[in-house]
Write a protein that holds these residues in place. Structure first.
Motif, mmCIF file in Angstrom:
data_model
loop_
_atom_site.group_PDB
_atom_site.id
_atom_site.type_symbol
_atom_site.label_atom_id
_atom_site.label_comp_id
_atom_site.label_asym_id
_atom_site.label_seq_id
_atom_site.Cartn_x
_atom_site.Cartn_y
_atom_site.Cartn_z
ATOM 1 N N LEU A 129 40.681 41.202 37.479
ATOM 2 C CA LEU A 129 42.109 40.937 37.342
ATOM 3 C C LEU A 129 42.390 39.440 37.353
ATOM 4 O O LEU A 129 43.320 38.967 36.721
ATOM 5 C CB LEU A 129 42.877 41.585 38.498
ATOM 6 C CG LEU A 129 42.950 43.106 38.527
ATOM 7 C CD1 LEU A 129 43.425 43.567 39.895
ATOM 8 C CD2 LEU A 129 43.884 43.611 37.443
ATOM 9 N N GLY A 130 41.599 38.708 38.113
ATOM 10 C CA GLY A 130 41.802 37.267 38.268
ATOM 11 C C GLY A 130 42.084 36.929 39.715
ATOM 12 O O GLY A 130 41.173 36.746 40.517
ATOM 13 N N ILE A 131 43.355 36.885 40.075
ATOM 14 C CA ILE A 131 43.758 36.551 41.451
ATOM 15 C C ILE A 131 44.501 37.739 42.040
ATOM 16 O O ILE A 131 45.467 38.243 41.450
ATOM 17 C CB ILE A 131 44.664 35.315 41.495
ATOM 18 C CG1 ILE A 131 44.030 34.181 40.704
ATOM 19 C CG2 ILE A 131 44.928 34.879 42.926
ATOM 20 C CD1 ILE A 131 45.021 33.144 40.266
ATOM 21 N N ASN A 157 37.236 39.088 41.540
ATOM 22 C CA ASN A 157 38.526 38.432 41.741
ATOM 23 C C ASN A 157 38.457 37.401 42.863
ATOM 24 O O ASN A 157 37.579 37.461 43.722
ATOM 25 C CB ASN A 157 39.587 39.474 42.114
ATOM 26 C CG ASN A 157 39.734 40.560 41.079
ATOM 27 O OD1 ASN A 157 40.002 40.291 39.918
ATOM 28 N ND2 ASN A 157 39.541 41.806 41.494
ATOM 29 N N THR A 158 39.420 36.499 42.865
ATOM 30 C CA THR A 158 39.670 35.663 44.023
ATOM 31 C C THR A 158 40.911 36.204 44.730
ATOM 32 O O THR A 158 41.655 37.008 44.167
ATOM 33 C CB THR A 158 39.868 34.187 43.636
ATOM 34 O OG1 THR A 158 40.920 34.094 42.663
ATOM 35 C CG2 THR A 158 38.587 33.623 43.051
ATOM 36 N N VAL A 159 41.151 35.769 45.973
ATOM 37 C CA VAL A 159 42.127 36.451 46.828
ATOM 38 C C VAL A 159 43.017 35.457 47.564
ATOM 39 O O VAL A 159 42.551 34.410 48.020
ATOM 40 C CB VAL A 159 41.393 37.340 47.867
ATOM 41 C CG1 VAL A 159 42.375 37.919 48.877
ATOM 42 C CG2 VAL A 159 40.631 38.457 47.178
ATOM 43 N N VAL A 160 44.290 35.849 47.687
ATOM 44 C CA VAL A 160 45.207 35.207 48.637
ATOM 45 C C VAL A 160 45.676 36.296 49.597
ATOM 46 O O VAL A 160 46.277 37.286 49.176
ATOM 47 C CB VAL A 160 46.413 34.555 47.946
ATOM 48 C CG1 VAL A 160 47.352 33.943 48.996
ATOM 49 C CG2 VAL A 160 45.957 33.494 46.959
ATOM 50 N N MET A 455 41.195 47.348 41.018
ATOM 51 C CA MET A 455 40.969 45.911 41.158
ATOM 52 C C MET A 455 40.390 45.267 39.908
ATOM 53 O O MET A 455 39.946 44.119 39.946
ATOM 54 C CB MET A 455 40.057 45.662 42.356
ATOM 55 C CG MET A 455 40.713 46.091 43.661
ATOM 56 S SD MET A 455 39.709 45.773 45.098
ATOM 57 C CE MET A 455 40.926 46.013 46.407
ATOM 58 N N VAL A 456 40.402 46.016 38.808
ATOM 59 C CA VAL A 456 39.884 45.487 37.544
ATOM 60 C C VAL A 456 40.816 45.865 36.400
ATOM 61 O O VAL A 456 41.636 46.771 36.515
ATOM 62 C CB VAL A 456 38.468 46.038 37.226
ATOM 63 C CG1 VAL A 456 37.452 45.494 38.213
ATOM 64 C CG2 VAL A 456 38.458 47.566 37.224
#
Length: 514
Positions: A129-131, A157-160, A455-456
């Motif tokens: 997805l990206g972020i 992905n990366t996460v916040v 998540m994708v």
């Protein structure tokens, strides 16, 4: 200096620390860091990502007692539950997804039937997805966000992460753990704060939001995300029924009901919140439950002998207290508990069993999220199913019977995302199985293959290997082509074999005239 949140121990009311309330500037900075890191992280293959996750698992296992102590102090649950319900599931999940993500997200070929015989093929491939933005709850402040981060990272992905304002120290510790195992800068970012911080994360440039919490907040997040068509996965709670048939092992089932309703002081979206017992055994079953509830040891969860700790915050304590008081006014009878535990300084509510309730009472309809179990009788399986389905939630349910065929028949008629037979609550800890449910319990799934697919992005690739032949549906329309297509429809779809065979000759005849 900006605004801050003071983290408090709910058992002792002592201050544990102070954290900043992240505002738009902090959210944008975190998203920017995640964006910069996104491309290089996604470029890693599955084994490379898995190496970080295995290191994380090993670190968590080494640090499990210190982590359990932090969880216990900030959340209020007993130390044993901090390990069993917050830490162990993450160790299990990290192992499963580090080992299996490459298989779960491998290219999937699609059989195209007749088209496959004409040189066509299709497959699905998955890409990050990206972020990802994660807004996590306070009831399982370690297992829920940490598990979602691990799955997100394995998917590329990366996460916040925005942890709950009632468990910010646990959230910050999660971020530190990822740094300690060498996760590249910007891959995992933690911003503490309150509801305003979460709202800003939803409005930011993350690719998707994963939220676990209340229905009202979930609806607000969905409304905000809809402005930019941002996808969301929402896990919003439950009013989970437990059906006890007259042939169930009542000794086992009563122990399960007490644990399932009171673990984590009932602050579990899968808690037993409606106990539906066959009328032939309800009196005996209630006696068993009362005896076991009275034996429970309540107090500061740091004591390993304690079985029920504090509720996590005053707001939830007051909500539970008010709901029980309204139930009593509506005619509910308290078998045990029904009030705060005043011998302790912190946020404690006595384990409570209620009877003389009916299906339409608030205590049977609205999520309590506290150590309260209302008990109601049923006459037959049909009535049990009707009571269980009389809810705007649908997360989990359980059926207890020695007759597995009967139990499975009941389970298949319950409107819930997970129905357990002779088991309850714990399947969130099964990394292989999906978690989530219909109605107001949310949208989408977490865990297992279906949670990973949240998540994708999906990409369908279609190939035509018959490159020397023009498609018959392309331009060049005429009467012959019209007749050819009509007969082709008959050949493929006519209801009788002789009709299809007859149409074959017509297909050939008109085909020669194209």
């Amino acid at each position: 200096m900006g605004q801050t949140i003071i983290s408090q121990n709910p058992a002792t009311l002592e201050s544990l620390g102070e954290v900043n309330i992240g505002m738009r500037e902090q959210i944008e900075a975190a998203v920017e860091k995640a964006t910069i890191a996104s491309k290089s992280w996604a470029a890693l293959d599955f084994p490379q990502r898995a190496r970080f996750i295995y290191k994380l698992r090993d670190l968590i296992c080494r640090e499990k007692e210190g982590l359990a102590e932090l969880i216990c102090k900030e959340n209020g649950k007993p130390m044993i539950e901090a390990i069993v319900a917050d830490i162990f599931p993450v160790l299990e999940l990290a192992t499963y997804f580090a080992k299996n993500t490459y298989k779960l997200l491998r290219r999937e070929k699609i059989w195209l039937g007749k088209w496959s015989l004409m040189g066509r093929e299709s497959y699905i491939e998955f890409y990050p997805l990206g972020i990802v933005g994660i807004i996590s709850p306070w009831n399982y402040p370690f297992s829920i966000p940490c598990g979602q981060i691990i799955m997100s990272l394995m998917a590329g992905n990366t996460v916040v992460l925005k942890p709950s304002e009632y468990s910010p120290l646990v959230g910050l510790r999660i971020g530190e753990l990822f740094k300690e195992v060498g996760i590249p800068e910007g891959v995992v970012n933690v911003v503490t704060g309150d509801g305003r911080t979460g709202a800003m994360l939803v409005e930011s440039k993350v690719g998707k939001i994963f939220f676990t919490g209340s229905v009202n907040t979930g609806k607000k997040i969905m409304e905000s995300a809809a402005k930019t068509l941002k996808p969301v996965t929402l896990e919003l709670g439950g009013k989970d029924p437990m059906i006890v048939c007259e042939d169930a092992n009542l000794e086992i089932a009563s122990s399960a009901a007490i644990w399932g309703g009171f673990t984590n002081s009932g602050q579990v979206c899968a808690s037993v919140e409606r106990l539906i017992v066959h009328e032939k055994v309800i009196d005996y079953f209630q006696d068993l439950c009362v005896q076991k509830a009275l034996r429970l040891r309540q107090g500061n969860g740091m004591d390993p002998e304690i079985e029920i700790g504090a509720m996590t915050n005053r707001m939830q304590l007051e909500k539970v207290e008010a709901q029980v008081e309204r139930a009593k006014k509506e005619g509910a009878e308290v078998l045990v508990g029904g009030e705060r535990e005043m011998q302790f300084q912190g946020h404690f509510f006595k384990p409570t069993l209620l009877t003389h309730v009916h299906p339409d009472m608030e205590i049977m309809q609205e999520e309590t999220f506290g150590p309260v179990i209302p008990i109601i009788a049923f006459k037959n399986d049909k009535e049990a199913i009707e009571i269980a389905n009389n809810s705007h939630y649908g997360l989990t349910a359980s059926v207890w019977s020695k007759n597995l065929s009967r139990a499975q028949s009941i389970a298949s008629q319950i409107e819930a995302g997970t129905v357990m037979i002779n088991e309850n609550v714990y399947t969130y800890a099964l990394s292989e199985t999906p978690w989530g449910g219909p109605k107001d319990s949310g949208i989408g799934r977490t865990h297992g293959k279906y949670g990973l697919l949240e998540m994708v992005e999906w990409r369908h690739i279609h190939i035509n290997r018959a490159t020397r032949v023009k498609n018959f549906w392309w331009y060049g329309y005429n009467y012959a082509k019209y007749q050819f297509i009509l007969r082709l429809c008959d050949f493929f779809f006519a209801p009788r074999l002789w009709q299809r065979l007859l149409s074959l000759f017509k297909v050939i005849w008109w085909g020669t005239r194209l």
